[in-house]
Motif scaffolding. Structure first.
Motif, mmCIF file in Angstrom:
data_model
loop_
_atom_site.group_PDB
_atom_site.id
_atom_site.type_symbol
_atom_site.label_atom_id
_atom_site.label_comp_id
_atom_site.label_asym_id
_atom_site.label_seq_id
_atom_site.Cartn_x
_atom_site.Cartn_y
_atom_site.Cartn_z
ATOM 1 N N THR A 7 -24.888 16.777 -11.924
ATOM 2 C CA THR A 7 -26.295 16.514 -12.207
ATOM 3 C C THR A 7 -26.738 15.212 -11.571
ATOM 4 O O THR A 7 -26.102 14.189 -11.727
ATOM 5 N N GLU A 8 -27.817 15.288 -10.846
ATOM 6 C CA GLU A 8 -28.458 14.101 -10.281
ATOM 7 C C GLU A 8 -29.629 13.748 -11.200
ATOM 8 O O GLU A 8 -30.034 14.542 -12.044
ATOM 9 N N LEU A 34 -38.912 23.562 -14.294
ATOM 10 C CA LEU A 34 -37.723 24.366 -14.604
ATOM 11 C C LEU A 34 -37.342 25.267 -13.434
ATOM 12 O O LEU A 34 -36.167 25.433 -13.125
ATOM 13 N N ALA A 35 -38.334 25.853 -12.768
ATOM 14 C CA ALA A 35 -38.079 26.726 -11.622
ATOM 15 C C ALA A 35 -37.401 25.955 -10.485
ATOM 16 O O ALA A 35 -36.665 26.535 -9.688
ATOM 17 N N ALA A 36 -37.640 24.638 -10.422
ATOM 18 C CA ALA A 36 -37.030 23.798 -9.390
ATOM 19 C C ALA A 36 -35.701 23.203 -9.853
ATOM 20 O O ALA A 36 -35.112 22.380 -9.154
ATOM 21 N N GLY A 37 -35.237 23.599 -11.040
ATOM 22 C CA GLY A 37 -33.968 23.093 -11.551
ATOM 23 C C GLY A 37 -34.062 21.693 -12.124
ATOM 24 O O GLY A 37 -33.067 20.977 -12.216
ATOM 25 N N ALA A 60 -30.514 19.821 -11.088
ATOM 26 C CA ALA A 60 -29.341 20.659 -10.831
ATOM 27 C C ALA A 60 -29.108 20.846 -9.336
ATOM 28 O O ALA A 60 -27.977 20.926 -8.873
ATOM 29 N N ASP A 61 -30.178 20.917 -8.540
ATOM 30 C CA ASP A 61 -30.097 21.193 -7.108
ATOM 31 C C ASP A 61 -31.045 20.238 -6.383
ATOM 32 O O ASP A 61 -32.262 20.428 -6.408
ATOM 33 N N PHE A 91 -34.203 9.687 -6.231
ATOM 34 C CA PHE A 91 -33.085 10.509 -6.672
ATOM 35 C C PHE A 91 -31.865 9.591 -6.774
ATOM 36 O O PHE A 91 -31.667 8.741 -5.915
ATOM 37 N N ALA A 92 -31.074 9.763 -7.824
ATOM 38 C CA ALA A 92 -29.869 8.956 -7.998
ATOM 39 C C ALA A 92 -28.790 9.778 -8.695
ATOM 40 O O ALA A 92 -29.100 10.667 -9.480
ATOM 41 N N ALA A 93 -27.547 9.453 -8.395
ATOM 42 C CA ALA A 93 -26.423 10.144 -9.041
ATOM 43 C C ALA A 93 -25.966 9.343 -10.241
ATOM 44 O O ALA A 93 -26.163 8.168 -10.315
#
Length: 93
Positions: A7-8, A34-37, A60-61, A91-93
């Motif tokens: 998960t990012e 939700l559709a984009a994860g 998720a993606d 975005f980060a991990a």
């Protein structure tokens, strides 16, 4: 980094004209996220300025989420809900 880490995080920071109006738009856009994860959205507001908003979400993606972040659908939703200026998106991990 742990190979099991799948998960990012996606952080979006922006100013809004009116938090209540923005929140209604944000909540109404849940199916699109939700559709984009993109899940588990947490909304934070600045103590000094309640119209200064940070949203932390799980992704998720990343490729799918990046496409969603750049979509006209999101841009339109942000405009309709009263986002001021350009959001800061990370975005980060």
């Amino acid at each position: 980094m742990n190979a099991q880490h799948t998960t990012e995080n996606l952080t979006i920071h922006h100013k809004v004209k009116d938090y209540a109006a923005w929140r209604a738009g944000y909540d109404g856009h849940e199916k699109s996220r939700l559709a984009a994860g993109i899940t588990n959205g947490r909304v934070f507001r600045s103590v000094e300025d309640p119209n200064d908003v940070v949203v932390l979400q799980d992704v998720a993606d990343v490729a799918k989420a990046r496409t969603w972040v750049g979509s006209d659908d999101l841009k339109t939703a942000m405009q309709k809900s009263g986002v001021v200026g350009s959001p800061s998106i990370r975005f980060a991990a």
